[in-house]
Design a protein around this motif. Structure first.
Motif, PDB file in Angstrom:
ATOM      1  N   TRP A 119      -8.338  -7.133  -0.558  1.00 32.11           N
ATOM      2  CA  TRP A 119      -7.941  -8.511  -0.275  1.00 32.11           C
ATOM      3  C   TRP A 119      -6.758  -8.933  -1.158  1.00 32.11           C
ATOM      4  CZ3 TRP A 119      -9.299 -11.146   3.802  1.00 32.11           C
ATOM      5  CH2 TRP A 119     -10.555 -10.975   4.395  1.00 32.11           C
ATOM      6  N   ARG A 120      -5.811  -9.605  -0.543  1.00 34.10           N
ATOM      7  CA  ARG A 120      -4.689 -10.197  -1.279  1.00 34.10           C
ATOM      8  C   ARG A 120      -4.289 -11.490  -0.584  1.00 34.10           C
ATOM      9  NH1 ARG A 120      -1.896  -6.054  -2.307  1.00 34.10           N
ATOM     10  NH2 ARG A 120      -3.908  -5.043  -2.042  1.00 34.10           N
ATOM     11  N   ARG A 121      -3.739 -12.393  -1.346  1.00 33.71           N
ATOM     12  CA  ARG A 121      -3.275 -13.665  -0.789  1.00 33.71           C
ATOM     13  C   ARG A 121      -1.794 -13.537  -0.453  1.00 33.71           C
ATOM     14  NH1 ARG A 121      -4.988 -19.344  -1.732  1.00 33.71           N
ATOM     15  NH2 ARG A 121      -6.515 -18.532  -3.219  1.00 33.71           N
ATOM     16  N   ILE A 122      -1.429 -13.843   0.776  1.00 32.86           N
ATOM     17  CA  ILE A 122      -0.031 -13.858   1.192  1.00 32.86           C
ATOM     18  C   ILE A 122       0.403 -15.326   1.273  1.00 32.86           C
ATOM     19  CG2 ILE A 122       1.612 -13.279   3.022  1.00 32.86           C
ATOM     20  CD1 ILE A 122      -0.080 -10.843   3.660  1.00 32.86           C
ATOM     21  N   ALA A 123       1.095 -15.776   0.237  1.00 36.25           N
ATOM     22  CA  ALA A 123       1.532 -17.170   0.154  1.00 36.25           C
ATOM     23  C   ALA A 123       3.048 -17.279   0.036  1.00 36.25           C
ATOM     24  CB  ALA A 123       0.865 -17.859  -1.035  1.00 36.25           C
ATOM     25  N   SER A 124       3.737 -16.143   0.079  1.00 34.65           N
ATOM     26  CA  SER A 124       5.199 -16.141  -0.036  1.00 34.65           C
ATOM     27  C   SER A 124       5.737 -14.900   0.667  1.00 34.65           C
ATOM     28  CB  SER A 124       5.628 -16.124  -1.504  1.00 34.65           C
ATOM     29  OG  SER A 124       5.246 -14.901  -2.119  1.00 34.65           O
ATOM     30  N   ARG A 125       7.049 -14.891   0.873  1.00 29.66           N
ATOM     31  CA  ARG A 125       7.673 -13.721   1.496  1.00 29.66           C
ATOM     32  C   ARG A 125       7.496 -12.488   0.624  1.00 29.66           C
ATOM     33  NH1 ARG A 125      12.719 -11.159   1.487  1.00 29.66           N
ATOM     34  NH2 ARG A 125      13.247 -10.189   3.502  1.00 29.66           N
ATOM     35  N   SER A 126       7.599 -12.644  -0.677  1.00 28.58           N
ATOM     36  CA  SER A 126       7.439 -11.494  -1.568  1.00 28.58           C
ATOM     37  C   SER A 126       6.021 -10.942  -1.490  1.00 28.58           C
ATOM     38  CB  SER A 126       7.795 -11.875  -3.010  1.00 28.58           C
ATOM     39  OG  SER A 126       6.941 -12.900  -3.485  1.00 28.58           O
ATOM     40  N   ASP A 127       5.019 -11.810  -1.322  1.00 25.26           N
ATOM     41  CA  ASP A 127       3.642 -11.344  -1.137  1.00 25.26           C
ATOM     42  C   ASP A 127       3.535 -10.491   0.121  1.00 25.26           C
ATOM     43  OD1 ASP A 127       2.830 -12.788  -3.369  1.00 25.26           O
ATOM     44  OD2 ASP A 127       2.095 -14.492  -2.203  1.00 25.26           O
ATOM     45  N   ALA A 128       4.158 -10.965   1.201  1.00 20.85           N
ATOM     46  CA  ALA A 128       4.088 -10.247   2.473  1.00 20.85           C
ATOM     47  C   ALA A 128       4.789  -8.889   2.384  1.00 20.85           C
ATOM     48  CB  ALA A 128       4.708 -11.091   3.587  1.00 20.85           C
ATOM     49  N   LEU A 129       5.957  -8.855   1.734  1.00 23.49           N
ATOM     50  CA  LEU A 129       6.686  -7.600   1.607  1.00 23.49           C
ATOM     51  C   LEU A 129       5.926  -6.597   0.748  1.00 23.49           C
ATOM     52  CD1 LEU A 129      10.376  -8.835   1.188  1.00 23.49           C
ATOM     53  CD2 LEU A 129       9.166  -8.166   3.277  1.00 23.49           C
ATOM     54  N   ALA A 130       5.259  -7.084  -0.294  1.00 26.34           N
ATOM     55  CA  ALA A 130       4.463  -6.196  -1.148  1.00 26.34           C
ATOM     56  C   ALA A 130       3.296  -5.608  -0.368  1.00 26.34           C
ATOM     57  CB  ALA A 130       3.960  -6.957  -2.365  1.00 26.34           C
ATOM     58  N   ALA A 131       2.646  -6.430   0.463  1.00 27.08           N
ATOM     59  CA  ALA A 131       1.547  -5.929   1.293  1.00 27.08           C
ATOM     60  C   ALA A 131       2.050  -4.904   2.294  1.00 27.08           C
ATOM     61  CB  ALA A 131       0.866  -7.092   2.007  1.00 27.08           C
ATOM     62  N   ALA A 132       3.223  -5.153   2.889  1.00 24.23           N
ATOM     63  CA  ALA A 132       3.792  -4.207   3.858  1.00 24.23           C
ATOM     64  C   ALA A 132       4.054  -2.853   3.214  1.00 24.23           C
ATOM     65  CB  ALA A 132       5.081  -4.782   4.444  1.00 24.23           C
ATOM     66  N   ALA A 133       4.583  -2.867   1.991  1.00 21.00           N
ATOM     67  CA  ALA A 133       4.854  -1.599   1.290  1.00 21.00           C
ATOM     68  C   ALA A 133       3.569  -0.827   1.039  1.00 21.00           C
ATOM     69  CB  ALA A 133       5.579  -1.895  -0.029  1.00 21.00           C
ATOM     70  N   GLN A 134       2.497  -1.534   0.703  1.00 20.07           N
ATOM     71  CA  GLN A 134       1.228  -0.856   0.444  1.00 20.07           C
ATOM     72  C   GLN A 134       0.613  -0.328   1.734  1.00 20.07           C
ATOM     73  OE1 GLN A 134      -0.785  -3.893  -2.037  1.00 20.07           O
ATOM     74  NE2 GLN A 134      -0.650  -2.377  -3.663  1.00 20.07           N
ATOM     75  N   VAL A 135       0.797  -1.042   2.835  1.00 12.22           N
ATOM     76  CA  VAL A 135       0.321  -0.541   4.127  1.00 12.22           C
ATOM     77  C   VAL A 135       1.001   0.782   4.453  1.00 12.22           C
ATOM     78  CG1 VAL A 135       0.370  -0.940   6.619  1.00 12.22           C
ATOM     79  CG2 VAL A 135      -0.339  -2.785   5.081  1.00 12.22           C
ATOM     80  N   ARG A 136       2.313   0.846   4.278  1.00  9.84           N
ATOM     81  CA  ARG A 136       3.045   2.087   4.584  1.00  9.84           C
ATOM     82  C   ARG A 136       2.589   3.250   3.704  1.00  9.84           C
ATOM     83  NH1 ARG A 136       7.638  -1.502   5.356  1.00  9.84           N
ATOM     84  NH2 ARG A 136       8.263  -1.401   7.568  1.00  9.84           N
ATOM     85  N   ALA A 137       2.124   2.969   2.515  1.00  9.86           N
ATOM     86  CA  ALA A 137       1.717   4.022   1.582  1.00  9.86           C
ATOM     87  C   ALA A 137       0.256   4.442   1.764  1.00  9.86           C
ATOM     88  CB  ALA A 137       1.931   3.535   0.145  1.00  9.86           C
ATOM     89  N   THR A 138      -0.427   3.883   2.751  1.00  6.78           N
ATOM     90  CA  THR A 138      -1.842   4.197   2.956  1.00  6.78           C
ATOM     91  C   THR A 138      -2.023   5.646   3.401  1.00  6.78           C
ATOM     92  OG1 THR A 138      -2.319   1.916   3.603  1.00  6.78           O
ATOM     93  CG2 THR A 138      -3.920   3.599   4.262  1.00  6.78           C
ATOM     94  N   PRO A 139      -2.833   6.443   2.694  1.00  5.66           N
ATOM     95  CA  PRO A 139      -3.057   7.830   3.105  1.00  5.66           C
ATOM     96  C   PRO A 139      -3.941   7.902   4.343  1.00  5.66           C
ATOM     97  CG  PRO A 139      -4.445   7.291   1.237  1.00  5.66           C
ATOM     98  CD  PRO A 139      -3.545   6.099   1.454  1.00  5.66           C
ATOM     99  N   ARG A 140      -3.851   9.019   5.048  1.00  6.06           N
ATOM    100  CA  ARG A 140      -4.634   9.221   6.259  1.00  6.06           C
ATOM    101  C   ARG A 140      -6.104   9.441   5.911  1.00  6.06           C
ATOM    102  NH1 ARG A 140      -4.195  10.898  11.791  1.00  6.06           N
ATOM    103  NH2 ARG A 140      -6.333  10.591  12.525  1.00  6.06           N
ATOM    104  N   GLN A 141      -6.984   8.716   6.582  1.00  6.20           N
ATOM    105  CA  GLN A 141      -8.428   8.917   6.453  1.00  6.20           C
ATOM    106  C   GLN A 141      -8.871   9.877   7.542  1.00  6.20           C
ATOM    107  OE1 GLN A 141     -10.872   5.354   6.731  1.00  6.20           O
ATOM    108  NE2 GLN A 141     -12.522   6.517   7.682  1.00  6.20           N
ATOM    109  N   SER A 142      -9.630  10.908   7.184  1.00  7.33           N
ATOM    110  CA  SER A 142     -10.111  11.862   8.176  1.00  7.33           C
ATOM    111  C   SER A 142     -11.336  11.315   8.883  1.00  7.33           C
ATOM    112  CB  SER A 142     -10.445  13.195   7.510  1.00  7.33           C
ATOM    113  OG  SER A 142     -11.473  13.028   6.556  1.00  7.33           O
ATOM    114  N   GLY A 143     -11.529  11.740  10.120  1.00 12.14           N
ATOM    115  CA  GLY A 143     -12.696  11.318  10.882  1.00 12.14           C
ATOM    116  C   GLY A 143     -12.591  11.778  12.314  1.00 12.14           C
ATOM    117  N   GLU A 144     -13.730  12.002  12.947  1.00 11.73           N
ATOM    118  CA  GLU A 144     -13.736  12.468  14.327  1.00 11.73           C
ATOM    119  C   GLU A 144     -14.161  11.371  15.299  1.00 11.73           C
ATOM    120  OE1 GLU A 144     -14.773  17.143  14.177  1.00 11.73           O
ATOM    121  OE2 GLU A 144     -16.456  15.798  13.790  1.00 11.73           O
TER     122      GLU A 144
END
Length: 272
Positions: free
Chosen positions: A105-130
């Motif tokens: 969980w993170r609070r997005i209250a500014s553009r910089s908050d949103a950009l930081a969340a976007a960067a972390q989304v892109r860095a998310t590793p692949r979770q395995s599963g069938e």
């Protein structure tokens, strides 16, 4: 000459001393505004639940994450998420055999908050599963994700995307897990990803590409379209709605529109 310089310097010091209280008052006001924004109730707590089962290959996984990141960078989405003092609470869950919190969980209250969340989304590793264990995801969000919210929100929205039906849970148990999630006062919205030739028809006896037939789909399960299955088994809560992505290439467009609807008042008015 020296006396005039000393007199001018003295007057400058007096003017500066007169301005100090004004500067301090402005700084205090800024600090108060920042604190008020941090303490204000978020309008929406948004849980983005992303299907990463075997039918989602590396390319599809990347398209989903890039679509979420791009949405968080979109000016309209950012404006909608930050338009109120409390901003928007945001978290991301990936799910297949089990559900995992990919972004806390993170609070997005500014553009910089949103950009930081976007960067972390892109860095998310692949979770395995069938398997496509939608019921398991409902259970995890209800039992662990929502209780971990850092602040109460005016609305809780669970945004579920995927390209298949649940192939882990019998229909009665799936309904019970969804009802338990709805009991937290969450609204569950759906974003089914339609892939021609793969999931045009879902349910008992339907053709399934790899990832759909790994475990027999519990019966009874009617043959139906994926969008209709989401309406019947995923959607729930006040203002719940469904928005379809026409393939993985359309995911980013659909998600941007969906985020705006979910966070704005349009999400309250949307129908099925």
């Amino acid at each position: 000459m020296g006396e005039r310089r000393r007199s001018a310097a003295s007057r400058a010091r007096v003017r500066l001393r007169g301005r100090i209280p004004l500067v301090l008052a402005a700084l205090c006001g800024l600090a108060t505004a920042v604190a008020a924004g941090a303490e204000a109730t978020p309008s929406v707590a948004l849980v983005v639940a992303v299907d990463v089962s075997q039918s989602v290959d590396d390319r599809r996984f990347t398209l989903q994450l890039e679509g979420i990141a791009a949405a968080l960078e979109d000016p309209e989405v950012v404006a909608t998420m930050t338009q109120r003092p409390g901003g928007t609470l945001f978290t991301m869950v990936t799910w297949a055999d089990r559900a995992s919190v990919a972004l806390n969980w993170r609070r997005i209250a500014s553009r910089s908050d949103a950009l930081a969340a976007a960067a972390q989304v892109r860095a998310t590793p692949r979770q395995s599963g069938e398997f496509t264990c939608l019921g398991q995801m409902f259970r995890t969000v209800a039992a662990s994700v929502i209780p971990a919210m850092p602040a109460p929100a005016q609305r809780i929205v669970v945004d579920v995307s995927g390209d298949g039906i649940d192939n882990c849970t019998d229909p009665d148990s799936l309904e019970a897990e969804r009802n338990a999630l709805l009991a937290t006062e969450a609204t569950i919205n759906g974003l089914p990803i339609l892939v021609p030739g793969e999931n045009d028809v879902v349910g008992a006896g339907a053709y399934r590409s790899p990832g759909y037939g790994l475990r027999a789909t519990p019966l009874p399960q009617e043959r139906t379209g994926l969008a209709q299955w989401y309406r019947d088994h995923v959607l729930g809560g006040p203002g719940a709605f469904l928005l379809v992505a026409a393939g993985y290439g359309d995911f980013s467009r659909a998600l941007r529109r969906k985020f705006v609807m979910e966070v704005s008042d349009a999400g309250d008015r949307a129908g099925r």
